[in-house]
Design a protein around this motif. Structure first.
Motif, PDB file in Angstrom:
ATOM      1  N   ALA A  81     144.957 -48.515  38.540  1.00  0.00           N
ATOM      2  CA  ALA A  81     144.049 -47.840  37.606  1.00  0.00           C
ATOM      3  C   ALA A  81     142.590 -47.871  38.045  1.00  0.00           C
ATOM      4  O   ALA A  81     141.723 -47.337  37.348  1.00  0.00           O
ATOM      5  CB  ALA A  81     144.180 -48.405  36.187  1.00  0.00           C
ATOM      6  N   GLU A  82     142.326 -48.461  39.216  1.00  0.00           N
ATOM      7  CA  GLU A  82     140.956 -48.505  39.722  1.00  0.00           C
ATOM      8  C   GLU A  82     140.674 -47.275  40.588  1.00  0.00           C
ATOM      9  O   GLU A  82     141.478 -46.934  41.465  1.00  0.00           O
ATOM     10  CB  GLU A  82     140.747 -49.758  40.576  1.00  0.00           C
ATOM     11  N   PRO A  83     139.537 -46.592  40.366  1.00  0.00           N
ATOM     12  CA  PRO A  83     139.142 -45.538  41.311  1.00  0.00           C
ATOM     13  C   PRO A  83     138.864 -46.181  42.671  1.00  0.00           C
ATOM     14  O   PRO A  83     138.137 -47.165  42.753  1.00  0.00           O
ATOM     15  CB  PRO A  83     137.871 -44.956  40.691  1.00  0.00           C
ATOM     16  N   LEU A  84     139.447 -45.640  43.703  1.00  0.00           N
ATOM     17  CA  LEU A  84     139.357 -46.270  45.021  1.00  0.00           C
ATOM     18  C   LEU A  84     138.611 -45.401  46.011  1.00  0.00           C
ATOM     19  O   LEU A  84     138.668 -44.177  45.958  1.00  0.00           O
ATOM     20  CB  LEU A  84     140.768 -46.544  45.562  1.00  0.00           C
ATOM     21  N   ARG A  85     137.919 -46.070  46.911  1.00  0.00           N
ATOM     22  CA  ARG A  85     137.439 -45.405  48.116  1.00  0.00           C
ATOM     23  C   ARG A  85     138.604 -45.355  49.088  1.00  0.00           C
ATOM     24  O   ARG A  85     139.210 -46.380  49.382  1.00  0.00           O
ATOM     25  CB  ARG A  85     136.257 -46.150  48.727  1.00  0.00           C
ATOM     26  N   VAL A  86     138.909 -44.188  49.557  1.00  0.00           N
ATOM     27  CA  VAL A  86     140.017 -43.994  50.483  1.00  0.00           C
ATOM     28  C   VAL A  86     139.452 -43.371  51.750  1.00  0.00           C
ATOM     29  O   VAL A  86     138.827 -42.306  51.698  1.00  0.00           O
ATOM     30  CB  VAL A  86     141.110 -43.093  49.881  1.00  0.00           C
ATOM     31  N   ALA A  87     139.636 -44.043  52.865  1.00  0.00           N
ATOM     32  CA  ALA A  87     139.054 -43.568  54.119  1.00  0.00           C
ATOM     33  C   ALA A  87     140.031 -43.780  55.263  1.00  0.00           C
ATOM     34  O   ALA A  87     140.958 -44.588  55.174  1.00  0.00           O
ATOM     35  CB  ALA A  87     137.744 -44.310  54.404  1.00  0.00           C
TER      36      ALA A  87
ATOM     37  N   LEU B  96     142.211 -37.981  48.382  1.00  0.00           N
ATOM     38  CA  LEU B  96     142.486 -39.123  47.505  1.00  0.00           C
ATOM     39  C   LEU B  96     141.238 -39.922  47.152  1.00  0.00           C
ATOM     40  O   LEU B  96     141.257 -40.702  46.194  1.00  0.00           O
ATOM     41  CB  LEU B  96     143.498 -40.056  48.168  1.00  0.00           C
ATOM     42  N   ASP B  97     140.168 -39.755  47.913  1.00  0.00           N
ATOM     43  CA  ASP B  97     138.967 -40.559  47.710  1.00  0.00           C
ATOM     44  C   ASP B  97     138.434 -40.400  46.287  1.00  0.00           C
ATOM     45  O   ASP B  97     138.223 -39.280  45.809  1.00  0.00           O
ATOM     46  CB  ASP B  97     137.902 -40.148  48.722  1.00  0.00           C
ATOM     47  N   GLY B  98     138.217 -41.516  45.608  1.00  0.00           N
ATOM     48  CA  GLY B  98     137.719 -41.515  44.239  1.00  0.00           C
ATOM     49  C   GLY B  98     138.798 -41.471  43.179  1.00  0.00           C
ATOM     50  O   GLY B  98     138.511 -41.610  41.987  1.00  0.00           O
ATOM     51  N   GLU B  99     140.047 -41.293  43.588  1.00  0.00           N
ATOM     52  CA  GLU B  99     141.160 -41.242  42.642  1.00  0.00           C
ATOM     53  C   GLU B  99     141.628 -42.661  42.293  1.00  0.00           C
ATOM     54  O   GLU B  99     141.598 -43.559  43.135  1.00  0.00           O
ATOM     55  CB  GLU B  99     142.339 -40.467  43.235  1.00  0.00           C
ATOM     56  N   PRO B 100     142.103 -42.871  41.058  1.00  0.00           N
ATOM     57  CA  PRO B 100     142.667 -44.178  40.711  1.00  0.00           C
ATOM     58  C   PRO B 100     144.082 -44.330  41.266  1.00  0.00           C
ATOM     59  O   PRO B 100     144.826 -43.351  41.379  1.00  0.00           O
ATOM     60  CB  PRO B 100     142.680 -44.171  39.180  1.00  0.00           C
ATOM     61  N   LEU B 101     144.428 -45.550  41.604  1.00  0.00           N
ATOM     62  CA  LEU B 101     145.781 -45.844  42.041  1.00  0.00           C
ATOM     63  C   LEU B 101     146.708 -45.858  40.834  1.00  0.00           C
ATOM     64  O   LEU B 101     146.463 -46.567  39.861  1.00  0.00           O
ATOM     65  CB  LEU B 101     145.829 -47.207  42.737  1.00  0.00           C
ATOM     66  N   VAL B 102     147.773 -45.085  40.896  1.00  0.00           N
ATOM     67  CA  VAL B 102     148.779 -45.095  39.830  1.00  0.00           C
ATOM     68  C   VAL B 102     149.655 -46.334  39.952  1.00  0.00           C
ATOM     69  O   VAL B 102     150.017 -46.970  38.959  1.00  0.00           O
ATOM     70  CB  VAL B 102     149.636 -43.817  39.888  1.00  0.00           C
ATOM     71  N   GLY B 103     149.984 -46.698  41.167  1.00  0.00           N
ATOM     72  CA  GLY B 103     150.821 -47.862  41.423  1.00  0.00           C
ATOM     73  C   GLY B 103     151.439 -47.748  42.794  1.00  0.00           C
ATOM     74  O   GLY B 103     151.265 -46.754  43.501  1.00  0.00           O
TER      75      GLY B 103
ATOM     76  N   LEU C  91     141.867 -48.334  62.645  1.00  0.00           N
ATOM     77  CA  LEU C  91     142.123 -48.428  61.211  1.00  0.00           C
ATOM     78  C   LEU C  91     142.578 -47.071  60.671  1.00  0.00           C
ATOM     79  O   LEU C  91     141.780 -46.163  60.476  1.00  0.00           O
ATOM     80  CB  LEU C  91     140.854 -48.897  60.495  1.00  0.00           C
ATOM     81  N   ARG C  92     143.889 -46.939  60.433  1.00  0.00           N
ATOM     82  CA  ARG C  92     144.438 -45.672  59.965  1.00  0.00           C
ATOM     83  C   ARG C  92     144.024 -45.374  58.523  1.00  0.00           C
ATOM     84  O   ARG C  92     143.722 -44.229  58.186  1.00  0.00           O
ATOM     85  CB  ARG C  92     145.965 -45.720  60.049  1.00  0.00           C
ATOM     86  N   LEU C  93     144.027 -46.408  57.681  1.00  0.00           N
ATOM     87  CA  LEU C  93     143.762 -46.211  56.254  1.00  0.00           C
ATOM     88  C   LEU C  93     143.069 -47.435  55.700  1.00  0.00           C
ATOM     89  O   LEU C  93     143.443 -48.568  55.995  1.00  0.00           O
ATOM     90  CB  LEU C  93     145.080 -45.979  55.500  1.00  0.00           C
ATOM     91  N   ARG C  94     142.017 -47.197  54.888  1.00  0.00           N
ATOM     92  CA  ARG C  94     141.382 -48.281  54.137  1.00  0.00           C
ATOM     93  C   ARG C  94     141.297 -47.878  52.683  1.00  0.00           C
ATOM     94  O   ARG C  94     140.770 -46.809  52.334  1.00  0.00           O
ATOM     95  CB  ARG C  94     140.003 -48.613  54.679  1.00  0.00           C
ATOM     96  N   LEU C  95     141.843 -48.732  51.798  1.00  0.00           N
ATOM     97  CA  LEU C  95     141.705 -48.591  50.358  1.00  0.00           C
ATOM     98  C   LEU C  95     140.749 -49.688  49.892  1.00  0.00           C
ATOM     99  O   LEU C  95     140.913 -50.852  50.255  1.00  0.00           O
ATOM    100  CB  LEU C  95     143.054 -48.762  49.660  1.00  0.00           C
ATOM    101  N   SER C  96     139.778 -49.330  49.052  1.00  0.00           N
ATOM    102  CA  SER C  96     138.789 -50.322  48.637  1.00  0.00           C
ATOM    103  C   SER C  96     138.300 -50.034  47.227  1.00  0.00           C
ATOM    104  O   SER C  96     138.093 -48.879  46.850  1.00  0.00           O
ATOM    105  CB  SER C  96     137.591 -50.316  49.594  1.00  0.00           C
ATOM    106  N   ASP C  97     138.127 -51.110  46.460  1.00  0.00           N
ATOM    107  CA  ASP C  97     137.525 -50.994  45.128  1.00  0.00           C
ATOM    108  C   ASP C  97     136.088 -51.496  45.126  1.00  0.00           C
ATOM    109  O   ASP C  97     135.480 -51.678  44.075  1.00  0.00           O
ATOM    110  CB  ASP C  97     138.348 -51.750  44.094  1.00  0.00           C
ATOM    111  N   GLY C  98     135.531 -51.734  46.308  1.00  0.00           N
ATOM    112  CA  GLY C  98     134.170 -52.243  46.430  1.00  0.00           C
ATOM    113  C   GLY C  98     134.106 -53.742  46.587  1.00  0.00           C
ATOM    114  O   GLY C  98     133.068 -54.284  46.979  1.00  0.00           O
TER     115      GLY C  98
END
Length: 209
Positions: free
Chosen positions: A20-26, A39-46, A87-94
């Motif tokens: 449920a957190e909006p994530l930085r996706v890069a 996907l950048d800025g979208e919340p994770l559903v699960g 780094l193929r994918l980074r998910l971050s909530d800050g």
């Protein structure tokens, strides 16, 4: 190659950390950059796992990951990523980042494609919706060695060489014994043991028996 307990633990950690957190996706490496931008800025559903497949869900779609032989998905504190070219994918909530390197694949798929991934996988001992009767149907018809059937991801999703070897050893089964020579009670005992062993792997983050 990581076995199913690894992807299930990753799915649990991703959900617990980011749901449920909006994530930085890069995608610092660039190979997933177009999908990451969607996907950048979208919340994770699960996130969930079926066998060795990791499914990370957002509203626009699902990131389908297979770690393969060298893939790693690691959690760290946010700071400039070392070796971003890998780094193929980074998910971050800050605060926390989940960094993916070296997967066999990392793809953005639709809901229909996601459903096909789940449907085409065999029963997964770690999933509550697993139907062991589907695995038994494959075992009882197979003249292949039972050890080979245990590695068939359409029969036992998530089982790899270590869990296969452990179950065969614990039950004193000749690995070359054909599946057709097992009876249903023997199969049931092996399935129950796989469920228990793999749950320990998820809980401890490693294979300990």
């Amino acid at each position: 190659m990581p076995e199913g307990h690894v992807t299930h633990r990753l799915a649990r950690n991703l959900t617990d950390t980011f749901k449920a957190e909006p994530l930085r996706v890069a995608s610092p490496q660039g190979r997933f950059a177009e999908a990451a931008a969607l996907l950048d800025g979208e919340p994770l559903v699960g996130a969930e796992s079926v066998g060795k497949h990791l499914l990370v869900d957002f509203v626009p779609g699902t990131v389908w990951i297979h770690l393969g032989l060298i893939g790693k998905f690691q959690f760290t504190h946010v700071f400039p990523a070392p070796n971003p070219s890998t780094l193929r994918l980074r998910l971050s909530d800050g605060v926390t980042a989940a960094d993916l390197r070296g997967p066999q694949w990392c793809r953005l798929i639709t809901a229909a494609e996601r459903a096909e991934v789940v449907a085409s996988s065999g029963p997964d001992p770690l999933r509550p919706d697993a139907d062991p009767a589907r695995a038994w149907a494959k075992v009882r018809r197979s003249r292949k060695p039972f050890a080979a059937v245990l590695m068939d991801q359409a029969a036992f999703a998530g089982v790899g060489n270590i869990f296969r070897a452990e179950v065969l050893f614990r039950h004193r089964i000749d690995p070359y014994r054909p599946g057709t020579q097992l009876d249903v009670s023997e199969f049931g005992d092996r399935w129950t043991d796989l469920v228990a062993l793999m749950k320990v792997g998820v809980r401890r983050g490693k294979i300990v028996v």
